[in-house]
Design a protein around this motif. Structure first.
Motif, mmCIF file in Angstrom:
data_model
loop_
_atom_site.group_PDB
_atom_site.id
_atom_site.type_symbol
_atom_site.label_atom_id
_atom_site.label_comp_id
_atom_site.label_asym_id
_atom_site.label_seq_id
_atom_site.Cartn_x
_atom_site.Cartn_y
_atom_site.Cartn_z
ATOM 1 N N PHE A 1 -2.646 23.720 -14.295
ATOM 2 C CA PHE A 1 -2.385 22.314 -14.571
ATOM 3 C C PHE A 1 -0.921 22.076 -14.948
ATOM 4 N N GLN A 2 -0.414 22.912 -15.865
ATOM 5 C CA GLN A 2 0.952 22.706 -16.371
ATOM 6 C C GLN A 2 2.013 23.035 -15.321
ATOM 7 N N GLU A 3 1.830 24.176 -14.622
ATOM 8 C CA GLU A 3 2.890 24.613 -13.708
ATOM 9 C C GLU A 3 2.757 24.087 -12.275
ATOM 10 N N PHE A 4 1.509 23.745 -11.899
ATOM 11 C CA PHE A 4 1.330 23.320 -10.498
ATOM 12 C C PHE A 4 0.663 21.952 -10.373
ATOM 13 N N GLY A 5 0.377 21.325 -11.506
ATOM 14 C CA GLY A 5 -0.238 19.988 -11.480
ATOM 15 C C GLY A 5 -1.618 19.991 -10.849
ATOM 16 N N LEU A 6 -2.276 21.152 -10.902
ATOM 17 C CA LEU A 6 -3.583 21.257 -10.242
ATOM 18 C C LEU A 6 -4.724 21.269 -11.250
ATOM 19 N N ASN A 7 -5.640 20.313 -11.098
ATOM 20 C CA ASN A 7 -6.852 20.322 -11.903
ATOM 21 C C ASN A 7 -7.877 21.173 -11.148
ATOM 22 N N TYR A 8 -8.176 22.346 -11.716
ATOM 23 C CA TYR A 8 -9.040 23.309 -11.007
ATOM 24 C C TYR A 8 -10.352 22.672 -10.558
ATOM 25 N N ASN A 9 -10.893 21.772 -11.397
ATOM 26 C CA ASN A 9 -12.193 21.161 -11.073
ATOM 27 C C ASN A 9 -12.138 20.245 -9.859
ATOM 28 N N ASN A 10 -10.924 19.907 -9.405
ATOM 29 C CA ASN A 10 -10.819 19.051 -8.216
ATOM 30 C C ASN A 10 -10.788 19.849 -6.911
ATOM 31 N N LEU A 11 -10.792 21.170 -7.021
ATOM 32 C CA LEU A 11 -10.825 21.978 -5.794
ATOM 33 C C LEU A 11 -12.188 21.800 -5.125
ATOM 34 N N PRO A 12 -12.267 21.976 -3.798
ATOM 35 C CA PRO A 12 -13.567 21.813 -3.126
ATOM 36 C C PRO A 12 -14.650 22.668 -3.789
ATOM 37 N N ALA A 13 -15.843 22.063 -3.924
ATOM 38 C CA ALA A 13 -16.949 22.753 -4.604
ATOM 39 C C ALA A 13 -17.320 24.058 -3.901
#
Ligand code: GTP
Ligand code: MG
Length: 322
Positions: free
Chosen positions: A217-229
């Motif tokens: 989240f901090q370094e790549f702006g990625l919310n893991y829970n938004n990745l395809p299920a």
């Protein structure tokens, strides 16, 4: 393999043998037939869940050769899903299949009588059918040509209780989470931050799930829970009656559908009571477009139905073929 005496089988094709010759052949048969007794009885105990898990051989190399996207290649995962669907179509007693990465587990209902519950027969048939189906499905999903034959190993594991079976599947799904979170963070560090593989490994060593989530989240702006299920939960294949919007048939059409739900939760087992209970396929209501995996099955069925109808309407065409 049924033991049939080779000589006896083709007797009628030979020049009529003399009585002495016949006697000699009979003796040869009975003399060698004892080797059959060396075969081991591998019949599986009654009333247990039978799980067959297959796993790709050296898929780290196979995925590299075929340029799989890192850490997840949607199309490659769908080749796995399509091959597993072919196994479920062949074995109606498989009530659920669960897949992730290069592995798939097939759960046979406790009462199955498939192959008289003979372990080696079940295992070898499922493994070889999966492997050949994987090859057959390849071009439907992948744009690169298949460079060499993929190979899968397999094992049979028996679970006596429903709780054991649920724990087994929970274990496999927890494995997806652990691996995928790690791999997502690892490849972000390597591909986007220019870390070497070794440096990325060092950066992630001894980190907890929360640390990796935070890093993404901090370094790549990625919310893991938004990745395809599919990447986070793996794929659960169930037999369902598919009802899509605009469908006239209220009962739906039978198909094997891919789900990416949390099977560790009790909600999953309450929503799909057919797995542990009396086996009657539940319904699958598609609000959006059907997954391609389901679409392919339904269109194949439709084509077969049309062909059959045409044959019935024009039997003279059939006579021409023979
Ligand atoms: P054996 O099973 O022992 O033969 O080794 P393996 O190389 O198959 O490794 P394992 O089964 O432990 O893990 C599967 C491997 O397949 C992963 O480590 C990845 O390298 C590769 N793999 C599976 N799915 C994907 C994918 O979607 N993308 C990429 N890039 N690699 C994948
Ligand atoms: Mg493997």
């Amino acid at each position: 393999m049924r033991f049939i005496c080779f000589f006896n089988q083709f007797n009628h094709l030979l020049v009529k043998p003399t009585g002495r010759e016949l006697n000699r052949r009979k003796m040869a048969c009975s003399r060698y037939e004892y080797v059959k007794t060396y075969e081991q009885d591998d019949t599986i105990l009654p009333n247990v869940w039978i799980v067959i898990r297959i796993d790709g051989k050296k898929f780290h190399k196979f995925s590299k050769t075929h340029n799989f996207e890192k850490p997840n290649d949607e199309n490659a995962l769908n080749v796995m899903n399509a091959a597993a669907t072919a196994v479920m179509q062949e074995f109606p007693d498989v009530v659920l299949a669960f897949g992730q990465s290069d592995e798939y587990s097939f759960v046979f209902r406790k009462e199955t009588a498939a192959f008289k519950r003979r372990s080696a027969k079940l295992l070898t048939y499922v493994t070889s059918l999966f492997s050949t189906s994987y090859v057959m499905q390849w071009t439907k999903w992948m744009s690169v040509p298949l460079a060499y034959a993929p190979c899968f190993d397999g094992r049979v594991v028996l679970y006596p209780s429903n709780e054991n079976l649920r724990d087994y599947l929970s274990w496999r799904q927890a494995d997806v989470h652990v691996n995928n979170l790690y791999n997502t963070a690892f490849w972000k560090l390597v591909l986007e931050s220019g870390f070497s593989n070794q440096k990325a490994e060092e950066r992630l060593r001894d980190t907890l799930s929360a640390d990796k989530n935070e890093l993404l989240f901090q370094e790549f702006g990625l919310n893991y829970n938004n990745l395809p299920a599919m990447y986070r939960k793996g794929t659960i294949l169930l037999r369902k009656r598919v009802i899509s919007s605009g469908d006239n048939d209220e009962k739906g059409r039978k198909a094997i559908v891919p789900l990416h739900e949390d099977l560790i939760s009790s909600h999953f087992w309450k929503s799909h009571t057919e797995i542990l209970g009396k086996y009657v396929p539940g319904t699958y209501k598609a609000s959006e477009a059907l997954p391609r995996l389901v679409d392919l099955q339904l269109s194949t069925k439709q084509e077969q139905k049309q062909e059959k109808q045409e044959e019935q309407e024009n039997p003279e065409n059939l006579a021409g073929i023979s």
